[in-house]
Design an enzyme around this catalytic site. Structure first.
Site, short mmCIF file in Angstrom:
data_model
loop_
_atom_site.label_atom_id
_atom_site.label_comp_id
_atom_site.label_asym_id
_atom_site.label_seq_id
_atom_site.Cartn_x
_atom_site.Cartn_y
_atom_site.Cartn_z
N CYS A 59 2.49 -9.55 -8.41
CA CYS A 59 2.74 -9.71 -6.97
C CYS A 59 3.01 -8.35 -6.33
O CYS A 59 4.08 -7.77 -6.53
CB CYS A 59 3.93 -10.66 -6.78
SG CYS A 59 4.57 -10.74 -5.10
N CYS A 62 6.18 -8.08 -4.22
CA CYS A 62 7.35 -8.11 -5.11
C CYS A 62 7.61 -6.73 -5.69
O CYS A 62 8.75 -6.25 -5.69
CB CYS A 62 7.15 -9.10 -6.25
SG CYS A 62 6.83 -10.79 -5.76
#
Length: 160
Positions: A59, A62
């Protein structure tokens, strides 16, 4: 009429199953393996302020958020904040490499079923990163706060 009731019941139940937890709800229990294989329970941190951070090595947002969390952790962990990183990674090696590369020193858990992860479903996570700030009593205080707003809330909870 019977079909209408069945359709209504189906919609109602599906929303209940997939709805996200809300502020002031009790935080659903999380019991997952840590990075060394030990089982860790969220409930064992009752009495502490906990930030649950759902993320994954794949991600991009993230991973871009991780340096901010590293600074945040270094500032507030000595004052009593715990962070539980909950990875949705299927690939254990990629998860562990990301933890090492990003220098994530807080507790790391892995719910390796991706979007079918039990913990993510319990919290209604449908996008990552997702975070839940839990007070000392195990109650969800706020959801997906970042920056100065998160910092003010953590300071407030640590004083209580």
């Amino acid at each position: 009429m019977k079909n209408f009731l069945i359709a209504f019941l189906f919609i109602f139940l599906s929303q209940a199953v997939f709805s996200q937890v809300k502020e002031n709800d009790a935080a659903p229990e999380i019991t997952l393996p840590g990075i060394s294989g030990e089982t860790i329970n969220l409930s064992s941190y009752k009495g502490k302020v906990v930030l649950i951070d759902f993320w994954a090595s794949w991600c991009g947002p993230c991973r871009r958020n991780n340096p901010h969390l590293v600074k945040f952790y270094k500032k507030y962990h000595p004052k009593g904040l715990e962070i539980l990183g909950v990875s949705l990674d299927n690939n254990q090696d990629a998860w562990k490499a990301a933890v090492k590369h990003d220098k994530l020193e807080w507790i790391q858990l892995n719910d390796n079923k991706g979007w079918n992860a039990t913990s993510a479903n319990a919290y209604g996570v449908d996008a990552i990163p997702a975070s839940f700030l839990i007070d000392k009593n195990g109650i969800i205080y706020s959801i997906n706060k970042v920056g100065p707003e998160l910092e003010e809330e953590v300071k407030l909870l640590l004083k209580k």
